[in-house]
Design an enzyme around this catalytic site. Sequence first.
Site, PDB file in Angstrom:
ATOM      1  N   GLY A  53       0.861  -1.178   0.000  1.00 45.25           N
ATOM      2  CA  GLY A  53       0.000   0.000   0.000  1.00 45.25           C
ATOM      3  C   GLY A  53       0.889   1.216   0.000  1.00 45.25           C
ATOM      4  N   GLU A  54       0.577   2.154   0.863  1.00 44.43           N
ATOM      5  CA  GLU A  54       1.398   3.361   0.977  1.00 44.43           C
ATOM      6  C   GLU A  54       1.949   3.411   2.401  1.00 44.43           C
ATOM      7  OE1 GLU A  54       2.382   5.228  -1.554  1.00 44.43           O
ATOM      8  OE2 GLU A  54       3.623   6.129  -0.001  1.00 44.43           O
ATOM      9  N   SER A  55       3.250   3.194   2.520  1.00 41.50           N
ATOM     10  CA  SER A  55       3.823   3.025   3.853  1.00 41.50           C
ATOM     11  C   SER A  55       3.690   4.279   4.716  1.00 41.50           C
ATOM     12  CB  SER A  55       5.286   2.595   3.757  1.00 41.50           C
ATOM     13  OG  SER A  55       6.029   3.543   3.027  1.00 41.50           O
ATOM     14  N   CYS A  85       6.208  -5.418   0.542  1.00 42.52           N
ATOM     15  CA  CYS A  85       6.347  -4.099  -0.090  1.00 42.52           C
ATOM     16  C   CYS A  85       6.234  -2.968   0.938  1.00 42.52           C
ATOM     17  CB  CYS A  85       5.347  -3.974  -1.232  1.00 42.52           C
ATOM     18  SG  CYS A  85       5.843  -2.757  -2.445  1.00 42.52           S
ATOM     19  N   ARG A 112      13.111   3.151  -0.648  1.00 44.96           N
ATOM     20  CA  ARG A 112      11.754   3.123  -1.234  1.00 44.96           C
ATOM     21  C   ARG A 112      11.805   3.391  -2.731  1.00 44.96           C
ATOM     22  NH1 ARG A 112       7.982   7.220   1.579  1.00 44.96           N
ATOM     23  NH2 ARG A 112       6.435   6.147   0.311  1.00 44.96           N
ATOM     24  N   ILE A 141       5.755  -3.649  -7.405  1.00 38.79           N
ATOM     25  CA  ILE A 141       4.969  -2.442  -7.678  1.00 38.79           C
ATOM     26  C   ILE A 141       5.559  -1.288  -6.863  1.00 38.79           C
ATOM     27  CG2 ILE A 141       2.660  -1.398  -7.659  1.00 38.79           C
ATOM     28  CD1 ILE A 141       1.567  -4.346  -7.526  1.00 38.79           C
ATOM     29  N   ARG A 142       6.199  -0.373  -7.535  1.00 36.80           N
ATOM     30  CA  ARG A 142       6.914   0.725  -6.848  1.00 36.80           C
ATOM     31  C   ARG A 142       7.640   0.159  -5.610  1.00 36.80           C
ATOM     32  NH1 ARG A 142       3.709   4.119  -4.593  1.00 36.80           N
ATOM     33  NH2 ARG A 142       1.851   2.857  -4.857  1.00 36.80           N
ATOM     34  N   HIS A 177       5.108  -9.093  -4.253  1.00 32.84           N
ATOM     35  CA  HIS A 177       3.748  -9.417  -3.781  1.00 32.84           C
ATOM     36  C   HIS A 177       3.325 -10.836  -4.165  1.00 32.84           C
ATOM     37  CE1 HIS A 177       2.460  -5.186  -2.907  1.00 32.84           C
ATOM     38  NE2 HIS A 177       3.356  -4.903  -3.836  1.00 32.84           N
ATOM     39  N   GLU A 179       1.007 -12.470  -2.971  1.00 32.11           N
ATOM     40  CA  GLU A 179      -0.464 -12.546  -2.872  1.00 32.11           C
ATOM     41  C   GLU A 179      -1.143 -12.175  -4.195  1.00 32.11           C
ATOM     42  OE1 GLU A 179       1.403 -10.191  -1.728  1.00 32.11           O
ATOM     43  OE2 GLU A 179       0.431  -8.243  -2.008  1.00 32.11           O
TER      44      GLU A 179
HETATM   45  N1  GLN Z   1       6.037   2.669  -2.807  1.00 30.79           N
HETATM   46  C1  GLN Z   1       5.153   2.294  -1.736  1.00 30.79           C
HETATM   47  C2  GLN Z   1       5.652   2.874  -0.412  1.00 30.79           C
HETATM   48  O1  GLN Z   1       6.700   3.417  -0.365  1.00 30.79           O
HETATM   49  C3  GLN Z   1       5.074   0.781  -1.631  1.00 30.79           C
HETATM   50  C4  GLN Z   1       4.372   0.210  -2.825  1.00 30.79           C
HETATM   51  C5  GLN Z   1       3.641  -1.067  -2.553  1.00 30.79           C
HETATM   52  O2  GLN Z   1       3.394  -1.450  -1.420  1.00 30.79           O
HETATM   53  N2  GLN Z   1       3.232  -1.731  -3.598  1.00 30.79           N
HETATM   54  O3  GLN Z   1       4.964   2.790   0.571  1.00 30.79           O
END
Ligand code: GLN
Length: 198
Positions: A53-55, A85, A112, A141-142, A177, A179
């Site tokens: 998600g977004e940390s 992630c 990150r 993913i990112r 990921h 999952e």
């Molecule tokens: N780039 C996101 C972060 O820094 C992590 C991306 C993800 O969880 N898929 O939180």
Amino acid sequence: MKSKSTITIGVLALQGDFEAHVKMLSMLENVNAIAVRSAKEIESVDGLILPGGESTTVGKLLRRFELDTLIKDRAGQDMPIYGTCAGMILLAKDIEDSSQDRLGILDVEVARNAFGRQVDSFEADIDVLTLGELPIRGVFIRAPYVKTVGPNVEILAQYGGRIVAVRQKNVLASAFHPELTTDTRFHQLFAEVVRQSQ
Ligand code: GLN
């Protein structure tokens, strides 16, 4: 034959791709999978997954709801935790160029969005130590990667010379990921860690 006892694994459901984890855990035998948001729910589980998600967002929410101390306390009592992630970023002690909120349970430094902005997302076959010869399909993913590890951290997988999965006793983390694939082996490994911690 004696059947294995059922374990309960919670997936932190404040933000991010928690549903995919719940779905994958539900495919495992003798695993009860629940989405968790409250202190009471987190207290009730045998193991916890911190999803992608977004940390920064999740870190703030954990602090606001005072769930960070609870998770740290439970980790101190050896409750198994697996972060994917953003979850891996939240677990890390050090985050390159960031003072964002974190749990700081895992003795690593992460960077990150470390695979470059041009290739925000990609997939690659990843050999994961302990999961056998067949590689895992890594969905990035990112994604972050692990820059340095402390002495008690085992490197489980690397990609292009970068560390992308680690284990520190009962704490697992992957930059990718599992999952989002149909391969349940990484979750199976986590369920095994949870079972052994009982
Ligand atoms: N780039 C996101 C972060 O820094 C992590 C991306 C993800 O969880 N898929 O939180």
